[in-house]
Design a protein around this motif. Structure first.
Motif, mmCIF file in Angstrom:
data_model
loop_
_atom_site.group_PDB
_atom_site.id
_atom_site.type_symbol
_atom_site.label_atom_id
_atom_site.label_comp_id
_atom_site.label_asym_id
_atom_site.label_seq_id
_atom_site.Cartn_x
_atom_site.Cartn_y
_atom_site.Cartn_z
ATOM 1 N N ASP A 1 0.827 -1.205 0.000
ATOM 2 C CA ASP A 1 0.000 0.000 0.000
ATOM 3 C C ASP A 1 0.864 1.259 0.000
ATOM 4 O O ASP A 1 0.632 2.197 -0.760
ATOM 5 C CB ASP A 1 -0.931 -0.020 1.212
ATOM 6 N N GLU B 1 2.660 1.668 -3.321
ATOM 7 C CA GLU B 1 1.771 2.166 -4.372
ATOM 8 C C GLU B 1 1.638 3.682 -4.279
ATOM 9 O O GLU B 1 1.650 4.382 -5.296
ATOM 10 C CB GLU B 1 0.397 1.507 -4.268
ATOM 11 N N ALA C 1 5.041 4.973 -5.629
ATOM 12 C CA ALA C 1 5.283 4.766 -7.062
ATOM 13 C C ALA C 1 4.202 5.373 -7.942
ATOM 14 O O ALA C 1 4.449 5.672 -9.106
ATOM 15 C CB ALA C 1 5.407 3.270 -7.351
ATOM 16 N N GLY C 2 2.995 5.504 -7.400
ATOM 17 C CA GLY C 2 1.928 6.100 -8.192
ATOM 18 C C GLY C 2 1.024 5.106 -8.891
ATOM 19 O O GLY C 2 -0.018 5.479 -9.393
ATOM 20 N N ASP C 3 1.406 3.821 -8.949
ATOM 21 C CA ASP C 3 0.513 2.819 -9.530
ATOM 22 C C ASP C 3 0.835 1.433 -8.972
ATOM 23 O O ASP C 3 1.922 1.185 -8.465
ATOM 24 C CB ASP C 3 0.532 2.830 -11.062
ATOM 25 N N ALA C 4 -0.138 0.542 -9.094
ATOM 26 C CA ALA C 4 -0.025 -0.793 -8.494
ATOM 27 C C ALA C 4 1.071 -1.639 -9.132
ATOM 28 O O ALA C 4 1.789 -2.349 -8.429
ATOM 29 C CB ALA C 4 -1.370 -1.508 -8.582
ATOM 30 N N SER C 5 1.221 -1.573 -10.444
ATOM 31 C CA SER C 5 2.213 -2.438 -11.104
ATOM 32 C C SER C 5 3.640 -2.038 -10.712
ATOM 33 O O SER C 5 4.487 -2.899 -10.471
ATOM 34 C CB SER C 5 2.036 -2.432 -12.624
ATOM 35 N N ALA C 6 3.912 -0.748 -10.616
ATOM 36 C CA ALA C 6 5.240 -0.296 -10.191
ATOM 37 C C ALA C 6 5.482 -0.686 -8.735
ATOM 38 O O ALA C 6 6.591 -1.076 -8.363
ATOM 39 C CB ALA C 6 5.376 1.210 -10.380
ATOM 40 N N ALA C 7 4.428 -0.609 -7.910
ATOM 41 C CA ALA C 7 4.552 -0.995 -6.500
ATOM 42 C C ALA C 7 4.869 -2.480 -6.374
ATOM 43 O O ALA C 7 5.708 -2.870 -5.563
ATOM 44 C CB ALA C 7 3.261 -0.658 -5.756
ATOM 45 N N LYS C 8 4.233 -3.308 -7.182
ATOM 46 C CA LYS C 8 4.496 -4.749 -7.143
ATOM 47 C C LYS C 8 5.925 -5.060 -7.565
ATOM 48 O O LYS C 8 6.574 -5.929 -6.991
ATOM 49 C CB LYS C 8 3.500 -5.502 -8.018
#
Length: 115
Positions: free
Chosen positions: A74, A77, A80-87
């Motif tokens: 969380d 995210e 990074a600004g988005d879920a895919s970058a956070a993952k």
């Protein structure tokens, strides 16, 4: 000689090009990748941005000491600004030698290993 066969819409195409050595040399020079020294600064910026983001992700976990996987994801995210970058950052942290990942019930616990 270069032969191009295919279709454009419903029309068949059969094209033959004859190139001499000079033509091939000019064509080859156009296909060479540009040296990095000639790359615009904008092409280097995403790399720097990824490095800065990676450093921020490490700092986040280092400062927290320990976070559950869901809490960390969380916060990454938001960083990074988005879920895919956070993952991607979460996976990178998981494989970092500076991070210990332990089972914590439903979600793993990420702990920073002291420097």
């Amino acid at each position: 000689m270069l032969r191009i066969r295919g279709t454009i819409g419903d029309l068949p195409v059969d094209l033959t090009l004859e190139l001499d050595d000079g033509d091939w040399a000019r064509l080859g020079s156009q296909l060479q990748p540009a040296p990095m020294a000639d790359a615009p600064a904008a092409a280097v910026a995403p790399v720097k941005q990824r490095d800065d983001l990676w450093q921020s992700a490490q700092d986040l976990l280092r400062n927290a000491g320990q976070l559950s996987g869901l809490e960390l994801l969380d916060q990454l995210e938001g960083l990074a600004g988005d879920a895919s970058a956070a993952k991607r950052l979460l996976v990178r942290l998981r494989h970092s030698p500076k991070v210990n990942v332990a089972s914590g019930g439903d979600t793993p616990l990420y702990s920073w290993i002291s420097d």
